[in-house]
Design a protein around this motif. Structure first.
Motif, PDB file in Angstrom:
ATOM      1  N   UNK A  19      31.235  48.816  21.549  1.00 55.84           N
ATOM      2  CA  UNK A  19      31.731  47.500  21.164  1.00 55.84           C
ATOM      3  C   UNK A  19      30.526  46.563  21.184  1.00 55.84           C
ATOM      4  N   UNK A  20      30.206  45.974  20.042  1.00 56.75           N
ATOM      5  CA  UNK A  20      29.013  45.157  19.895  1.00 56.75           C
ATOM      6  C   UNK A  20      29.402  43.687  19.741  1.00 56.75           C
ATOM      7  N   UNK A  21      28.719  42.814  20.471  1.00 54.75           N
ATOM      8  CA  UNK A  21      28.886  41.368  20.323  1.00 54.75           C
ATOM      9  C   UNK A  21      27.521  40.801  19.980  1.00 54.75           C
ATOM     10  N   UNK A  22      27.444  40.096  18.859  1.00 54.57           N
ATOM     11  CA  UNK A  22      26.178  39.532  18.400  1.00 54.57           C
ATOM     12  C   UNK A  22      26.254  38.015  18.490  1.00 54.57           C
ATOM     13  N   UNK A  23      25.290  37.436  19.162  1.00 50.84           N
ATOM     14  CA  UNK A  23      25.173  35.983  19.236  1.00 50.84           C
ATOM     15  C   UNK A  23      23.884  35.566  18.560  1.00 50.84           C
ATOM     16  N   UNK A  24      23.965  35.099  17.326  1.00 51.92           N
ATOM     17  CA  UNK A  24      22.771  34.713  16.566  1.00 51.92           C
ATOM     18  C   UNK A  24      23.212  33.836  15.400  1.00 51.92           C
ATOM     19  N   UNK A  25      22.217  33.260  14.725  1.00 53.82           N
ATOM     20  CA  UNK A  25      22.562  32.484  13.535  1.00 53.82           C
ATOM     21  C   UNK A  25      23.044  33.433  12.441  1.00 53.82           C
ATOM     22  N   UNK A  26      23.608  32.878  11.391  1.00 54.26           N
ATOM     23  CA  UNK A  26      24.247  33.698  10.345  1.00 54.26           C
ATOM     24  C   UNK A  26      23.279  34.669   9.678  1.00 54.26           C
ATOM     25  N   UNK A  27      22.075  34.219   9.361  1.00 60.44           N
ATOM     26  CA  UNK A  27      21.098  35.090   8.689  1.00 60.44           C
ATOM     27  C   UNK A  27      20.669  36.246   9.594  1.00 60.44           C
ATOM     28  N   UNK A  28      20.420  35.964  10.853  1.00 62.47           N
ATOM     29  CA  UNK A  28      20.019  37.011  11.792  1.00 62.47           C
ATOM     30  C   UNK A  28      21.153  37.993  12.021  1.00 62.47           C
ATOM     31  N   UNK A  29      22.367  37.472  12.156  1.00 50.86           N
ATOM     32  CA  UNK A  29      23.530  38.348  12.332  1.00 50.86           C
ATOM     33  C   UNK A  29      23.661  39.294  11.150  1.00 50.86           C
ATOM     34  N   UNK A  42      30.111  51.811  11.171  1.00 53.31           N
ATOM     35  CA  UNK A  42      30.552  50.623  11.887  1.00 53.31           C
ATOM     36  C   UNK A  42      31.817  50.069  11.263  1.00 53.31           C
ATOM     37  N   UNK A  43      32.541  49.298  12.036  1.00 52.00           N
ATOM     38  CA  UNK A  43      33.668  48.553  11.483  1.00 52.00           C
ATOM     39  C   UNK A  43      33.105  47.323  10.784  1.00 52.00           C
ATOM     40  N   UNK A  44      33.937  46.666  10.000  1.00 59.25           N
ATOM     41  CA  UNK A  44      33.525  45.414   9.381  1.00 59.25           C
ATOM     42  C   UNK A  44      33.360  44.369  10.477  1.00 59.25           C
ATOM     43  N   UNK A  45      32.292  43.597  10.433  1.00 59.81           N
ATOM     44  CA  UNK A  45      32.099  42.567  11.459  1.00 59.81           C
ATOM     45  C   UNK A  45      33.146  41.469  11.332  1.00 59.81           C
ATOM     46  N   UNK A  46      33.552  40.930  12.465  1.00 59.12           N
ATOM     47  CA  UNK A  46      34.506  39.817  12.437  1.00 59.12           C
ATOM     48  C   UNK A  46      33.966  38.698  13.314  1.00 59.12           C
ATOM     49  N   UNK A  47      34.064  37.497  12.797  1.00 59.09           N
ATOM     50  CA  UNK A  47      33.608  36.325  13.534  1.00 59.09           C
ATOM     51  C   UNK A  47      34.713  35.813  14.443  1.00 59.09           C
ATOM     52  N   UNK A  48      34.312  35.075  15.455  1.00 63.23           N
ATOM     53  CA  UNK A  48      35.277  34.484  16.378  1.00 63.23           C
ATOM     54  C   UNK A  48      34.960  33.000  16.526  1.00 63.23           C
ATOM     55  N   UNK A  49      35.934  32.259  17.013  1.00 62.30           N
ATOM     56  CA  UNK A  49      35.737  30.821  17.223  1.00 62.30           C
ATOM     57  C   UNK A  49      34.593  30.540  18.190  1.00 62.30           C
ATOM     58  N   UNK A  52      30.434  34.104  18.184  1.00 59.39           N
ATOM     59  CA  UNK A  52      29.943  35.478  18.236  1.00 59.39           C
ATOM     60  C   UNK A  52      30.538  36.292  17.093  1.00 59.39           C
ATOM     61  N   UNK A  53      29.834  37.347  16.722  1.00 64.34           N
ATOM     62  CA  UNK A  53      30.330  38.313  15.744  1.00 64.34           C
ATOM     63  C   UNK A  53      30.563  39.618  16.482  1.00 64.34           C
ATOM     64  N   UNK A  54      31.693  40.255  16.210  1.00 63.21           N
ATOM     65  CA  UNK A  54      32.074  41.490  16.895  1.00 63.21           C
ATOM     66  C   UNK A  54      32.205  42.631  15.895  1.00 63.21           C
ATOM     67  N   UNK A  55      31.819  43.827  16.317  1.00 65.69           N
ATOM     68  CA  UNK A  55      32.047  45.032  15.535  1.00 65.69           C
ATOM     69  C   UNK A  55      32.011  46.225  16.460  1.00 65.69           C
TER      70      UNK A  55
END
Length: 66
Positions: A19-29, A42-49, A52-55
């Motif tokens: 389970x991956x959580x990415x905390x970065x700006x949109x371009x880096x993500x 990988x699964x499709x990435x999903x953003x959260x309020x 963070x982006x999760x996949x």
């Protein structure tokens, strides 16, 4: 005054699945997601309020060889 932490259920994980959580700006993500997708299923990435982006990433069989 600090508020009390909520109780969390113990996380369970599937062998070979991360389970991956990415905390970065949109371009880096986008770059990180593309790099992971090039090397792993990988699964499709999903953003959260939270911003963070999760996949999920399938690293393959992690069982020891007999």
């Amino acid at each position: 005054m600090a508020r009390e932490r909520r109780r969390r259920e113990k996380l369970t994980f599937l062998p070979g699945i991360a389970d991956i959580r990415i905390g970065a700006d949109e371009a880096t993500t986008r770059i990180v997601v593309e790099a992971l997708a090039a090397a792993f299923n990988t699964t499709a990435p999903s953003g959260a309020d939270s911003g963070y982006t999760y996949l999920r990433l399938d690293a393959g069989c992690t069982d020891p060889d007999d």
